[in-house]
Design a protein around this motif. Structure first.
Motif, PDB file in Angstrom:
ATOM      1  N   LEU A 160      17.452  61.312  -2.900  1.00 41.68           N
ATOM      2  CA  LEU A 160      18.387  60.408  -2.248  1.00 41.68           C
ATOM      3  C   LEU A 160      17.645  59.736  -1.100  1.00 41.68           C
ATOM      4  CD1 LEU A 160      21.425  62.859  -2.000  1.00 41.68           C
ATOM      5  CD2 LEU A 160      20.633  61.513  -3.971  1.00 41.68           C
ATOM      6  N   VAL A 161      17.719  58.411  -1.037  1.00 41.05           N
ATOM      7  CA  VAL A 161      16.993  57.669  -0.012  1.00 41.05           C
ATOM      8  C   VAL A 161      17.968  56.754   0.713  1.00 41.05           C
ATOM      9  CG1 VAL A 161      15.062  56.125   0.501  1.00 41.05           C
ATOM     10  CG2 VAL A 161      14.926  57.679  -1.469  1.00 41.05           C
ATOM     11  N   GLY A 162      18.112  56.979   2.009  1.00 41.62           N
ATOM     12  CA  GLY A 162      18.910  56.107   2.855  1.00 41.62           C
ATOM     13  C   GLY A 162      17.978  55.234   3.669  1.00 41.62           C
ATOM     14  N   MET A 163      18.201  53.925   3.629  1.00 42.54           N
ATOM     15  CA  MET A 163      17.368  52.993   4.394  1.00 42.54           C
ATOM     16  C   MET A 163      18.246  52.132   5.274  1.00 42.54           C
ATOM     17  SD  MET A 163      14.355  51.537   1.981  1.00 42.54           S
ATOM     18  CE  MET A 163      13.041  52.620   1.425  1.00 42.54           C
ATOM     19  N   SER A 164      17.807  51.945   6.512  1.00 47.43           N
ATOM     20  CA  SER A 164      18.511  51.114   7.473  1.00 47.43           C
ATOM     21  C   SER A 164      17.636  49.920   7.832  1.00 47.43           C
ATOM     22  CB  SER A 164      18.812  51.930   8.729  1.00 47.43           C
ATOM     23  OG  SER A 164      19.329  51.103   9.731  1.00 47.43           O
ATOM     24  N   PHE A 165      18.199  48.725   7.681  1.00 47.18           N
ATOM     25  CA  PHE A 165      17.500  47.488   8.027  1.00 47.18           C
ATOM     26  C   PHE A 165      18.005  46.977   9.365  1.00 47.18           C
ATOM     27  CE2 PHE A 165      18.276  47.163   3.325  1.00 47.18           C
ATOM     28  CZ  PHE A 165      17.000  47.512   2.927  1.00 47.18           C
ATOM     29  N   SER A 166      17.111  46.352  10.102  1.00 49.65           N
ATOM     30  CA  SER A 166      17.493  45.691  11.348  1.00 49.65           C
ATOM     31  C   SER A 166      17.401  44.182  11.132  1.00 49.65           C
ATOM     32  CB  SER A 166      16.567  46.092  12.491  1.00 49.65           C
ATOM     33  OG  SER A 166      16.760  45.222  13.595  1.00 49.65           O
ATOM     34  N   GLY A 167      18.504  43.487  11.375  1.00 51.00           N
ATOM     35  CA  GLY A 167      18.495  42.038  11.284  1.00 51.00           C
ATOM     36  C   GLY A 167      17.676  41.396  12.389  1.00 51.00           C
ATOM     37  N   GLN A 168      17.532  42.098  13.511  1.00 50.24           N
ATOM     38  CA  GLN A 168      16.759  41.542  14.633  1.00 50.24           C
ATOM     39  C   GLN A 168      15.258  41.683  14.421  1.00 50.24           C
ATOM     40  OE1 GLN A 168      18.406  43.283  18.254  1.00 50.24           O
ATOM     41  NE2 GLN A 168      19.261  41.254  18.667  1.00 50.24           N
ATOM     42  N   THR A 169      14.821  42.869  14.010  1.00 44.56           N
ATOM     43  CA  THR A 169      13.381  43.088  13.846  1.00 44.56           C
ATOM     44  C   THR A 169      12.899  42.753  12.442  1.00 44.56           C
ATOM     45  OG1 THR A 169      13.628  45.414  13.206  1.00 44.56           O
ATOM     46  CG2 THR A 169      13.384  44.922  15.577  1.00 44.56           C
ATOM     47  N   LYS A 170      13.832  42.460  11.528  1.00 43.44           N
ATOM     48  CA  LYS A 170      13.506  42.120  10.141  1.00 43.44           C
ATOM     49  C   LYS A 170      12.660  43.208   9.501  1.00 43.44           C
ATOM     50  CE  LYS A 170      12.969  37.460  11.712  1.00 43.44           C
ATOM     51  NZ  LYS A 170      12.114  36.309  11.772  1.00 43.44           N
ATOM     52  N   SER A 171      13.152  44.433   9.584  1.00 43.31           N
ATOM     53  CA  SER A 171      12.364  45.551   9.063  1.00 43.31           C
ATOM     54  C   SER A 171      13.273  46.726   8.709  1.00 43.31           C
ATOM     55  CB  SER A 171      11.339  46.003  10.104  1.00 43.31           C
ATOM     56  OG  SER A 171      11.996  46.512  11.245  1.00 43.31           O
ATOM     57  N   ILE A 172      12.673  47.671   8.004  1.00 45.60           N
ATOM     58  CA  ILE A 172      13.322  48.963   7.790  1.00 45.60           C
ATOM     59  C   ILE A 172      13.049  49.757   9.062  1.00 45.60           C
ATOM     60  CG2 ILE A 172      13.372  51.081   6.434  1.00 45.60           C
ATOM     61  CD1 ILE A 172      12.194  49.395   4.088  1.00 45.60           C
ATOM     62  N   THR A 173      14.105  50.076   9.793  1.00 47.91           N
ATOM     63  CA  THR A 173      13.922  50.773  11.072  1.00 47.91           C
ATOM     64  C   THR A 173      14.086  52.277  10.935  1.00 47.91           C
ATOM     65  OG1 THR A 173      16.235  50.355  11.610  1.00 47.91           O
ATOM     66  CG2 THR A 173      14.600  48.817  12.494  1.00 47.91           C
ATOM     67  N   GLN A 174      14.864  52.700   9.941  1.00 44.86           N
ATOM     68  CA  GLN A 174      15.054  54.127   9.690  1.00 44.86           C
ATOM     69  C   GLN A 174      15.094  54.353   8.194  1.00 44.86           C
ATOM     70  OE1 GLN A 174      18.764  55.481  11.276  1.00 44.86           O
ATOM     71  NE2 GLN A 174      18.220  55.092  13.395  1.00 44.86           N
ATOM     72  N   TRP A 175      14.634  55.508   7.798  1.00 41.62           N
ATOM     73  CA  TRP A 175      14.793  55.926   6.414  1.00 41.62           C
ATOM     74  C   TRP A 175      14.813  57.440   6.384  1.00 41.62           C
ATOM     75  CZ3 TRP A 175      11.222  58.967   3.880  1.00 41.62           C
ATOM     76  CH2 TRP A 175       9.980  59.098   4.515  1.00 41.62           C
ATOM     77  N   LYS A 176      15.557  57.962   5.444  1.00 40.71           N
ATOM     78  CA  LYS A 176      15.594  59.414   5.239  1.00 40.71           C
ATOM     79  C   LYS A 176      15.628  59.647   3.749  1.00 40.71           C
ATOM     80  CE  LYS A 176      17.663  61.079   9.428  1.00 40.71           C
ATOM     81  NZ  LYS A 176      18.433  62.129  10.000  1.00 40.71           N
ATOM     82  N   MET A 177      14.943  60.707   3.336  1.00 41.13           N
ATOM     83  CA  MET A 177      14.910  61.053   1.927  1.00 41.13           C
ATOM     84  C   MET A 177      15.136  62.556   1.795  1.00 41.13           C
ATOM     85  SD  MET A 177      11.993  60.308  -0.976  1.00 41.13           S
ATOM     86  CE  MET A 177      10.708  61.304  -0.212  1.00 41.13           C
ATOM     87  N   GLU A 178      15.921  62.925   0.801  1.00 40.33           N
ATOM     88  CA  GLU A 178      16.122  64.337   0.533  1.00 40.33           C
ATOM     89  C   GLU A 178      16.214  64.562  -0.973  1.00 40.33           C
ATOM     90  OE1 GLU A 178      20.816  65.203   0.983  1.00 40.33           O
ATOM     91  OE2 GLU A 178      19.788  64.728   2.870  1.00 40.33           O
ATOM     92  N   LYS A 179      15.774  65.723  -1.366  1.00 40.02           N
ATOM     93  CA  LYS A 179      15.830  66.093  -2.780  1.00 40.02           C
ATOM     94  C   LYS A 179      17.142  66.811  -3.049  1.00 40.02           C
ATOM     95  CE  LYS A 179      13.266  68.670  -6.272  1.00 40.02           C
ATOM     96  NZ  LYS A 179      12.106  69.532  -6.535  1.00 40.02           N
ATOM     97  N   VAL A 180      17.769  66.467  -4.175  1.00 37.13           N
ATOM     98  CA  VAL A 180      19.013  67.122  -4.561  1.00 37.13           C
ATOM     99  C   VAL A 180      18.678  68.427  -5.242  1.00 37.13           C
ATOM    100  CG1 VAL A 180      21.089  66.953  -5.968  1.00 37.13           C
ATOM    101  CG2 VAL A 180      20.201  64.933  -4.859  1.00 37.13           C
TER     102      VAL A 180
END
Length: 180
Positions: A160-180
């Motif tokens: 499972l991969v959660g990604m957070s984008f920032s509209g201001q910095t135009k980038s992926i600012t956070q991500w987390k991954m976990e195995k089920v």
């Protein structure tokens, strides 16, 4: 594109609406390379693509994120759409497709729609994207809606991969991954 053979008619429905598709994988890959190059405004995009492929093959999500952020950084600000999550989503989809990975977007499952599902060898990645929100919030949504249940039956490792984008910095600012 239809007249030149880059697209073919796959179906004509009862409303006389034409459904188009690519005639073969080579044309689809060529079109994806063109689209990614057009969105990134850089020729060639080979180095970024190689970075993404190597990182995914090695299951190194941090390096995947770095390569995608480099891709985002190459997009001219005039083309950038900082208020639309789907913009970030589309770039990631095109990047993975260009790299030859099997990725599906907006996958319907019992609990709703998964932003993206990518399969590579013995792994399945279930992605949820958030704009100006947290990666933790994205993972929470995957769990609450049970997005991953449909993929556990494939006999592969599910991540499972959660990604957070920032509209201001135009980038992926956070991500987390976990195995089920």
């Amino acid at each position: 594109l239809l007249q030149t053979g880059y697209l073919t008619i796959k179906q004509i429905d009862e409303f006389n609406i034409y459904h188009l598709g690519y005639p073969n994988m080579e044309v689809e890959e060529s079109m994806m390379q063109y689209l990614l190059a057009a969105f990134s405004n850089r020729y060639p995009v080979g180095a970024l693509a190689i970075g993404i492929v190597r990182a995914l093959r090695g299951h190194q999500m941090e390096k995947v994120v770095q390569s995608i952020n480099a891709l985002f950084g190459s997009i001219p600000y005039q083309l950038f759409s900082p208020e639309a999550e789907r913009y970030f989503h589309a770039i990631i989809f095109l990047a993975f497709r260009l790299c030859g990975f099997h990725i599906d977007a907006e996958v319907s499952v019992a609990g709703g729609r998964v932003d993206a599902v990518m399969r590579y060898q013995e792994r399945v990645y279930v992605f949820e994207f958030k704009l100006n929100d947290s990666a933790e919030s994205a993972l929470k949504q995957i769990h609450q809606r049970g997005y991953y249940h449909a993929f556990k039956q494939e006999g592969k490792e599910v991540y499972l991969v959660g990604m957070s984008f920032s509209g201001q910095t135009k980038s992926i600012t956070q991500w987390k991954m976990e195995k089920v």
